[in-house]
Design an enzyme around this catalytic site. Sequence first.
Site, PDB file in Angstrom:
ATOM      1  N   ASP A   1       0.835  -1.199   0.000  1.00  0.00           N
ATOM      2  CA  ASP A   1       0.000   0.000   0.000  1.00  0.00           C
ATOM      3  C   ASP A   1       0.868   1.246   0.000  1.00  0.00           C
ATOM      4  O   ASP A   1       2.060   1.205   0.302  1.00  0.00           O
ATOM      5  CB  ASP A   1      -0.952  -0.010   1.202  1.00  0.00           C
ATOM      6  CG  ASP A   1      -0.208  -0.117   2.525  1.00  0.00           C
ATOM      7  OD1 ASP A   1       0.499   0.833   2.877  1.00  0.00           O
ATOM      8  OD2 ASP A   1      -0.323  -1.155   3.201  1.00  0.00           O
TER       9      ASP A   1
ATOM     10  N   GLU B   1      23.001 -21.088 -18.414  1.00  0.00           N
ATOM     11  CA  GLU B   1      22.058 -20.273 -17.628  1.00  0.00           C
ATOM     12  C   GLU B   1      22.780 -19.064 -17.037  1.00  0.00           C
ATOM     13  O   GLU B   1      22.246 -17.957 -16.997  1.00  0.00           O
ATOM     14  CB  GLU B   1      21.453 -21.106 -16.496  1.00  0.00           C
ATOM     15  CG  GLU B   1      20.461 -22.152 -16.978  1.00  0.00           C
ATOM     16  CD  GLU B   1      20.007 -23.060 -15.838  1.00  0.00           C
ATOM     17  OE1 GLU B   1      18.796 -23.179 -15.645  1.00  0.00           O
ATOM     18  OE2 GLU B   1      20.881 -23.641 -15.147  1.00  0.00           O
TER      19      GLU B   1
END
Length: 743
Positions: free
Chosen positions: A548, A628
């Site tokens: 928030d 990777e």
Amino acid sequence: MAILFQEEKRIFTLETKQTTYQMKVDDFGFLLHLYYGAKVSGEMDYLLTYYDRGFSGNPNDVGNNRTYSMDVLPQEYPTLGTGDYRNSALVLRNHDESECCDLRYAGYEIREGKYELPGLPAVYAGQQEAQTLQIVLEDAVSKVRVQLLYGVLEDEDIITRSVKITNYGTECVVVEKAASACLDFITGRYDLLSFYGRHTMERNLQRSEIRHGSHSIGSRRGTSSHQYNPAVIVAGKNTTEDTGDCYGMVFVYSGNFLCEAEKDQFDQTRVLMGLQSDLFHYPLNAGETFVTPETILCYSDKGFGDLSVKYHRCIRDHICNGARSRRRASMRQNGSVPEYSVVTPRPVLVNSWEAAYFNFTGETIVELAKDAAKLGIDMVVMDDGWFGKREDDNSGLGDWQVNEKKLGLSLGELVRRVNEAGVKFGIWIEPEMISEDSDLYREHPDWAMQNPGRNPARGRNQLVLDFSREDVREHIFDQICRVLDQGNIEYIKWDMNRSLTDFYSVKNRQGKVAYDFVIGLYDFMEKLLAKYPNLMIEGCSGGGGRFDAGMMYYTPQIWCSDNTDAVDRLRIQYGTSFFYPMSTVSAHVSAVPNHQTGRSTSLRTRGIVAMTGAFGYELSLGKLGAEEKEEIREQIRQYKEFEPLINTGDYYRLSNPFEDACAAWMFVSADRKCVLLHVVLLENHGNMTVNYVRLKELLPDVVYEEAGSGRCYCGSALMQAGIPIPVEMGEYLAYQFVFRVKE
Ligand code: GLA
């Protein structure tokens, strides 16, 4: 001048670049809402109509004027007990137990700059960037005065609202309900867009018609919650991403809240945003003031995309790092400005949680740091498990002493070795919590929130500390400082892993606890940032349970969800993007099969999805293959190249991943000359249909070159027709396109 007052007709007008907000003090001293929306000129009081409405009563002082009723008139701050039967913004219980508050106009003040709220996060702005309007209303009997505060950020199209309630009487009154903002619409049919969810699946969009009766969302969990985000949009029936009216209401608060949307008997709409009225009975003694958290209002007539961009700018530039900015202004006056960056650059980090969970030693962290350095990662974060007795999540919370036995070295030594490897160090904490199996609980069982004579409910087998108490906060603060003082710790991840239940404090008045807990949390963070001005705090509450604008004032990025699955994240980040800028959305590449869903997606897809926010990794780097690792190096190189665009550019949603066959979004620079477009295909079938993605907000008449292919497109073509996304074999394939204006 963003704020105008017309003395004669007592009309207040708030002007932003593209919007007008108007209200009027009428003949009886009531403050009526006249208009909010696209820019208009003139007086809007002609919109008010007066008819004799059966069973809608009339205030005593209007005489036998049966056409005047608070039950029908649009209001700025409706109260219970004046004949308005719709939802109220304010409910007061007087000393004599009467529930009534009749607010009448008592004065106003207009000043340069934006008001501040004591103890609460709020939009901040420079003296020249904002103006404040304060309207004072008074209840003649109780002598309660209500100050309605309006902050107007003209260039941002933002209006903020908050309320101060002061008891000038001699007896105690109780605030039973206090909203921060009310929007009354005399006319129009509206939908409410709200964002519901659950742990690991936050902020799903729900759009529903505001119908007769009242529909509410909110939280009684002590936090803003995974279940409903404290932000909504009121939209016209036909509003889309690109067209139509929409009004946002974003609550700058991290605790219990309530949003109510209602269509009344005359088809008028009222939407309220503010504090939750359950578990709230705030006593105000003579002379005391209560302050409601702030609601940020914004309006757009160009659909949700434009509304989101406005909120992103406001939250990024006027909420994030607010605690620091305010302090910075005062430090500048006395000549000492701390070194930090308000928005960028954000460190690319690797977090130990999904890499090792509780199963690590100091060596594990040092190895992670060495691997990180080789890949170009900036920071290692040691997550849960480094303190007290903490081999799993059943014990240890509250004992913030480094478990040197487990780590095999001191924290100072560990941080030094991580730094030596060329990497910064961050650490996880969960200050608001206490485990029953902890020394702290054994010493201070009464510090845990619990109702008298009852056993408290557990969540993740832990209890909640009474953060409304200063002595409790101080003890934890000292412990945390002792940890931070042990080395060069540049970042903390502040977690909060359960909802509150037992709202009772042995040292506080009941009915205040839920609010005072949040005020205590803010106070703690304020003090922590004052003591460590360069510390970066990432917020977290089981992922996105406290995502928030209140937290963003202290924690400019928040772990968006405990769900790191790239496909689920597309939806979670989509919902989050309606209000919150991508710089606040912490997102990591994790291992496959994913630990929350079991789904496997390519490293490329995971990288592109995580790159939409504050980027990082959450996997064991040592287990990666050479290929990777090479790909990760390239991802980090790319993130660093585009980081300013991602964190400060304008973000647009280009599809709806809940409905469309692909998820697509873009970032565009302020000068519209550089665009980063991301697409993830969500569906793959035999003989597949081609997906076309249309871009937004480009310069229509210029030529853009796409960096990968070297192909050139006219801006208008990219916006009107879009580009085809390749049809290829594979699931959840992800694409990145970079467009730059060809000079
Ligand atoms: C929460 C957080 C996770 C992790 C764990 C540690 O669930 O969201 O990221 O930090 O706690 O216990």
